[in-house]
Design an enzyme around this catalytic site. Structure first.
Site, PDB file in Angstrom:
ATOM      1  CE  LYS A   1      15.967 -37.984  -2.288  1.00  0.00           C
ATOM      2  NZ  LYS A   1      15.298 -39.237  -2.170  1.00  0.00           N
TER       3      LYS A   1
ATOM      4  CG  HIS B   1       8.664 -34.161  -9.068  1.00  0.00           C
ATOM      5  ND1 HIS B   1       7.969 -34.814 -10.043  1.00  0.00           N
ATOM      6  CD2 HIS B   1       9.838 -33.819  -9.621  1.00  0.00           C
ATOM      7  CE1 HIS B   1       8.702 -34.865 -11.148  1.00  0.00           C
ATOM      8  NE2 HIS B   1       9.842 -34.274 -10.922  1.00  0.00           N
TER       9      HIS B   1
ATOM     10  NE  ARG C   1       5.323 -45.746  -8.262  1.00  0.00           N
ATOM     11  CZ  ARG C   1       5.887 -44.781  -7.551  1.00  0.00           C
ATOM     12  NH1 ARG C   1       6.654 -45.106  -6.535  1.00  0.00           N
ATOM     13  NH2 ARG C   1       5.692 -43.514  -7.860  1.00  0.00           N
TER      14      ARG C   1
ATOM     15  CG  HIS D   1       4.202 -32.406 -10.668  1.00  0.00           C
ATOM     16  ND1 HIS D   1       3.185 -33.322 -10.773  1.00  0.00           N
ATOM     17  CD2 HIS D   1       5.311 -33.121 -10.366  1.00  0.00           C
ATOM     18  CE1 HIS D   1       3.661 -34.527 -10.549  1.00  0.00           C
ATOM     19  NE2 HIS D   1       4.950 -34.444 -10.296  1.00  0.00           N
TER      20      HIS D   1
ATOM     21  CD  GLN E   1       3.027 -40.643  -5.755  1.00  0.00           C
ATOM     22  OE1 GLN E   1       3.836 -39.956  -5.152  1.00  0.00           O
ATOM     23  NE2 GLN E   1       3.243 -41.087  -6.964  1.00  0.00           N
TER      24      GLN E   1
ATOM     25  CB  CYS F   1       5.980 -36.135 -13.030  1.00  0.00           C
ATOM     26  SG  CYS F   1       6.325 -37.277 -11.716  1.00  0.00           S
TER      27      CYS F   1
ATOM     28  CG  ASP G   1       2.348 -36.328  -7.574  1.00  0.00           C
ATOM     29  OD1 ASP G   1       3.308 -35.787  -7.014  1.00  0.00           O
ATOM     30  OD2 ASP G   1       2.461 -37.030  -8.604  1.00  0.00           O
TER      31      ASP G   1
END
Ligand code: ZN
Length: 603
Positions: free
Chosen positions: A430, A476, A327, A349, A345, A298, A347
């Site tokens: 969310k 997200h 991570r 946005h 991911q 992000c 991902d």
């Protein structure tokens, strides 16, 4: 049976387990016996004596005797000092320790044990003066209850496993034996659960990952860092491509960002403080920059948004990137693909005007629905809202409007949903997607997360129609979540029988003898020229030929154990008839060569 009754019933069985153990081995010292998912456990210290699986039948028999005899569960109270005496006189040092803690302060005992789960009476910080006990037959236990009225009221149960557990979960404390059982209201429900457990073992993605040659791990590379083989990589790529194409159809544009970044980016985003010790740090030898491997994407994407002025007419701006994040998860929590240190991911946005939230959520819900329909998993969503506490950032009015828009979008998409207050992240409400797999387990997969905080931290803005500046809302979303975790779910959901479009090897041609080889050449040239369009565009058929001098039976067995969705068996008769024998998981049929492409495209 409602949840409370089920809980009371499972907790009562924990007492009955302990009572049975005490009858068999009177020297037993008891720790705690809480209710867990689908059942209960009891921590027991039997000194040198080890309980083995073989003794489960013996303990269960003793439990059945107690249940048949049918003692009532009787509640009574004692002063804390009486209770401590009781524990000492009955040779129960662990209970004595808990009681002493309770005497000092209600929360001390609660701190490293979940007092609520354990049924311990605790009352905030205050020292406890009185505790409750439950007695069934000759077995008495410190306990807050509630229990069923009579031992006969428990449902169907089974002892499942025994494992070592340190007293109070602390290494260095005495090692106890944790005896687990499962319990349900009816025998049918218990049988169904046990069957599912058996199924789950057969479907374990770590087992199938090896058997189907999908991924491997290496001590030299490190834990939580899976390596994908050629077959596994095809599967990964197909899923990533599908997710990318799906989102591109929904208006997202692909971006690319590097895997390392300066510390300052994460200090601005707040991740430096939040992820803290989960960050992999990288040192630059050329500059004094302190860097980190990205734990998420992000913050990078905000910088692409911020790279040029945006007007209200440009909104929404939608980016997608399927990329690997890093991570440094605790190594004890790593195993298989479920939790890894390199997670990819899919991902996305969205940077949107506040009035566009509903439409954007709608757009994402439609994409998620399509994806999970294709995969054949039923979706249910959880809407996580804020509560009245002060721990949430961003304007309260914005929160309320956003939550209403989320709900409206979920309703408009006809999705099964439930709402939970107080479950939102501090930076926005969310939607979590839960997918049910083939054996009825629910997995959290995709999420759609609203974010009012990062746009503020990075000073993102757009120009409104009256030329003033406003802050966009960030949304997200990951449809698959992490590809690694998704694959663990997908492998277990399909038991390795991937749908035709996703299978690493879609077709295997099996020859009966060498006389058919010229005909096989014809088939392979057809397959080479075939492009499949569903659901991923422009995919060539992935096939191999097994023309070894082995029996057909052996070739079929091997292809089936690799779970190849389509086996094309070719013998001299097929050559004559200009057809092939198609063998799939569920059927066998003849298909003419001229219909082969159409046949495959229908799968
Ligand atoms: Zn994000």
């Amino acid at each position: 049976m409602d949840t409370d009754q089920l809980h009371a019933m499972r907790h009562s069985l924990a007492h009955i387990t302990a009572a049975a153990v005490q009858r068999l081995w009177p020297e037993a010292k008891f720790g705690v016996g809480p209710v867990v998912d689908n059942g209960f456990y009891y921590d027991i210290d039997l000194g040198e004596r080890k309980i083995s699986d073989q003794q489960f039948a013996k303990i269960e028999k003793e439990m059945r005797k107690l249940i048949e005899y049918g003692d009532d569960f009787e509640r009574f109270t004692m002063s804390i000092d009486e209770a401590i005496n009781w524990a000492r006189e009955n040779g129960q040092p662990y209970k004595e320790e808990l009681l002493n803690d309770l005497k000092r302060s209600g929360t001390t005992a609660a701190r490293d044990l979940d007092a609520d789960e354990l049924g311990l009476a605790t009352d905030g910080d205050a020292a406890v003066e009185e505790v409750s006990f439950y007695k069934n037959g000759t077995f008495t236990d410190l306990c807050r209850g509630p229990h069923v009225a009579n031992a006969k009221d428990v449902g169907a149960f089974k002892l499942l496993r025994v494992a070592g557990a340190y007293w109070r979960g602390k290494e260095g404390n005495p090692q106890m034996q944790r005896l687990y059982g499962v319990a349900f209201a009816t025998q049918a429900e218990l049988d169904e659960y046990l069957e599912r457990l058996e199924q789950a073992k057969l479907r374990d993605h770590r087992k199938l990952g090896k058997e189907l040659d999908l991924y491997t791990t290496s001590q030299l590379v490190g834990v939580g860092l899976p390596l994908f083989t050629p077959r596994g990589t095809v599967l990964r790529d197909i899923m990533a491509q599908y997710s990318n194409q799906l989102r591109q159809r929904h208006g997202f544009e692909k971006v690319w960002t590097p895997h390392i970044t300066k510390k300052e980016l994460y200090e601005t985003s707040g991740h430096w403080a939040k992820f803290g010790d989960e960050l992999f740090l990288v040192t630059s030898q050329e500059t004094s920059d302190k860097m980190a491997l990205k734990p998420m994407n992000c913050p990078h994407h905000t910088q692409i948004y911020a790279s040029k002025p945006r007007s209200y007419r440009d909104m929404p701006v939608r980016f997608l990137e399927t990329t690997t994040d890093y991570r440094d998860e605790k190594t004890g929590e790593l195993g298989g693909l479920n939790r890894v240190r390199s997670l990819t991911q899919d991902d996305s946005h969205v940077f949107a005007r506040p009035d566009q939230i509903k439409e954007e959520i709608n757009n994402l819900l439609a994409a998620a629905r399509e994806l999970y329909e294709t995969i054949g998993m039923k979706l249910r969503v959880r809407l996580s809202y804020r509560d009245d506490s002060d721990g949430y950032l961003g304007d309260k009015g914005l929160w309320q409007s956003a939550q209403a828009q989320l709900k409206a979008a979920v309703e408009a998409n006809d999705l099964d949903f439930f709402e939970e207050e107080g479950e939102a992240a501090f930076y926005g409400p969310k939607i979590d997607f839960m997918a049910t797999d083939a054996i009825g387990r629910e997995h959290q997969v995709a999420t759609v997360q609203l974010d009012f905080v990062q746009p503020e931290r990075f000073g993102l803005e757009y120009t409104t129609d009256d030329s003033s500046k406003r802050q966009p809302v960030m949304i997200h979303c990951a449809l698959l979540g992490s590809i690694e975790r998704f694959l663990s779910v997908f492998i277990e959901h399909t038991a390795g029988w991937f749908p035709f479009w996703a299978a690493p090897e879609q077709v295997r041609i099996l020859t009966i003898n060498d006389t058919v080889l010229p005909y096989v050449d014809e088939i392979t040239s057809i397959l080479t020229d075939t492009v499949l369009m569903k659901p991923v565009k422009y995919n060539e058929v992935r096939f191999t030929t097994d023309s070894r001098n082995e029996s057909l039976g052996k070739k079929i067995r091997e292809a089936s154990s690799m779970k190849i969705p389509v086996q094309l068996i070719v013998g001299p008769k097929d050559v004559e008839a200009r057809e092939v024998s198609v063998r799939t998981q569920s059927r066998e049929e003849k298909v003419t060569l001229s219909n082969l492409v159409a046949y495959l495209q229908e799968l």
